[in-house]
Design a protein around this motif. Sequence first.
Motif, PDB file in Angstrom:
ATOM      1  N   CYS A   1       0.853  -1.183   0.000  1.00  0.00           N
ATOM      2  CA  CYS A   1       0.000   0.000   0.000  1.00  0.00           C
ATOM      3  C   CYS A   1       0.893   1.238   0.000  1.00  0.00           C
ATOM      4  O   CYS A   1       2.076   1.166   0.344  1.00  0.00           O
ATOM      5  N   TYR A   2       0.301   2.369  -0.354  1.00  0.00           N
ATOM      6  CA  TYR A   2       1.046   3.623  -0.373  1.00  0.00           C
ATOM      7  C   TYR A   2       0.208   4.744   0.220  1.00  0.00           C
ATOM      8  O   TYR A   2      -1.016   4.769   0.074  1.00  0.00           O
ATOM      9  N   GLN A   3       0.898   5.639   0.899  1.00  0.00           N
ATOM     10  CA  GLN A   3       0.331   6.902   1.327  1.00  0.00           C
ATOM     11  C   GLN A   3       1.053   8.025   0.597  1.00  0.00           C
ATOM     12  O   GLN A   3       2.209   7.871   0.199  1.00  0.00           O
ATOM     13  N   ARG A   4       0.367   9.143   0.437  1.00  0.00           N
ATOM     14  CA  ARG A   4       1.015  10.364  -0.057  1.00  0.00           C
ATOM     15  C   ARG A   4       1.114  11.323   1.120  1.00  0.00           C
ATOM     16  O   ARG A   4       0.107  11.711   1.702  1.00  0.00           O
ATOM     17  N   LEU A   5       2.352  11.695   1.458  1.00  0.00           N
ATOM     18  CA  LEU A   5       2.612  12.498   2.648  1.00  0.00           C
ATOM     19  C   LEU A   5       3.464  13.714   2.308  1.00  0.00           C
ATOM     20  O   LEU A   5       4.233  13.698   1.341  1.00  0.00           O
ATOM     21  N   SER A   6       3.348  14.742   3.126  1.00  0.00           N
ATOM     22  CA  SER A   6       4.210  15.911   3.003  1.00  0.00           C
ATOM     23  C   SER A   6       5.613  15.556   3.491  1.00  0.00           C
ATOM     24  O   SER A   6       5.779  14.998   4.577  1.00  0.00           O
TER      25      SER A   6
ATOM     26  N   LEU B   1       3.977   0.941   2.676  1.00  0.00           N
ATOM     27  CA  LEU B   1       3.620   0.083   3.792  1.00  0.00           C
ATOM     28  C   LEU B   1       2.971  -1.187   3.249  1.00  0.00           C
ATOM     29  O   LEU B   1       3.008  -1.430   2.035  1.00  0.00           O
ATOM     30  N   ASN B   2       2.405  -2.000   4.108  1.00  0.00           N
ATOM     31  CA  ASN B   2       1.881  -3.311   3.692  1.00  0.00           C
ATOM     32  C   ASN B   2       0.423  -3.491   4.067  1.00  0.00           C
ATOM     33  O   ASN B   2      -0.104  -2.807   4.938  1.00  0.00           O
ATOM     34  N   ALA B   3      -0.187  -4.463   3.413  1.00  0.00           N
ATOM     35  CA  ALA B   3      -1.469  -5.019   3.846  1.00  0.00           C
ATOM     36  C   ALA B   3      -1.315  -6.534   3.874  1.00  0.00           C
ATOM     37  O   ALA B   3      -0.683  -7.118   2.990  1.00  0.00           O
ATOM     38  N   VAL B   4      -1.872  -7.144   4.904  1.00  0.00           N
ATOM     39  CA  VAL B   4      -1.813  -8.599   5.053  1.00  0.00           C
ATOM     40  C   VAL B   4      -3.237  -9.104   5.204  1.00  0.00           C
ATOM     41  O   VAL B   4      -4.087  -8.443   5.810  1.00  0.00           O
ATOM     42  N   HIS B   5      -3.502 -10.275   4.629  1.00  0.00           N
ATOM     43  CA  HIS B   5      -4.846 -10.845   4.747  1.00  0.00           C
ATOM     44  C   HIS B   5      -4.860 -11.827   5.911  1.00  0.00           C
ATOM     45  O   HIS B   5      -4.220 -12.881   5.868  1.00  0.00           O
TER      46      HIS B   5
END
Length: 205
Positions: free
Chosen positions: A94-99, A112-116
Amino acid sequence: MQRFLAHSTYIDCDAPGIRARARELAAASTGELDLVERCFEFVRDRIRHSWDYQLNPVTCRASDVLRHGTGYCYAKSHLLAALLRANGVPAGLCYQRLSVNDAGPPYCLHGLNAVHLRAYGWYRLDARGNKAGVTARFCPPREVLAFPIRGPEECDLPGILAEPLPAVVAVLEKYRDVRLVHANVPDVAPAAWHAGAGDPHSISR
């Protein structure tokens, strides 16, 4: 779900070093949640964030992150995904857009990650590494990520990807020094993401 268990160039979960470390983490675990937490804490705490520690080399492939013990957030997410996949647990990116400076432009992507998880479904976790002001934890179903979304141009980019974004790989492959990566961190504006900059085969959370 098979895409989130697959070996690939950058999430090389079949590499011998990845397999060996995954077995070690699994051997001490008492179930799926404990296994995921052990993998998460290993990457969060034992793999040093390249910029926090000013460490070269710049890494991208999961097996290289493990071998050198360092990586940017993107690379650390590749390693965590590889360790989880090696243990049969579906994992994506996963991705975030940050300052960059917490005060408007410029912006950058954060990986970052996502796990099922069998008990909860898809769950995001962030192994970039804790420090002053950053305290990410594994405590499903509640997400405790490294960075909150604050400004109007910051956002959680939608979807869970099976493979790293090309823009991320391009930066990590091009620059051989952490200072150059820091000066050229990738960014994708939300409008561009929705127009197709993300993986069109990603799944919604």
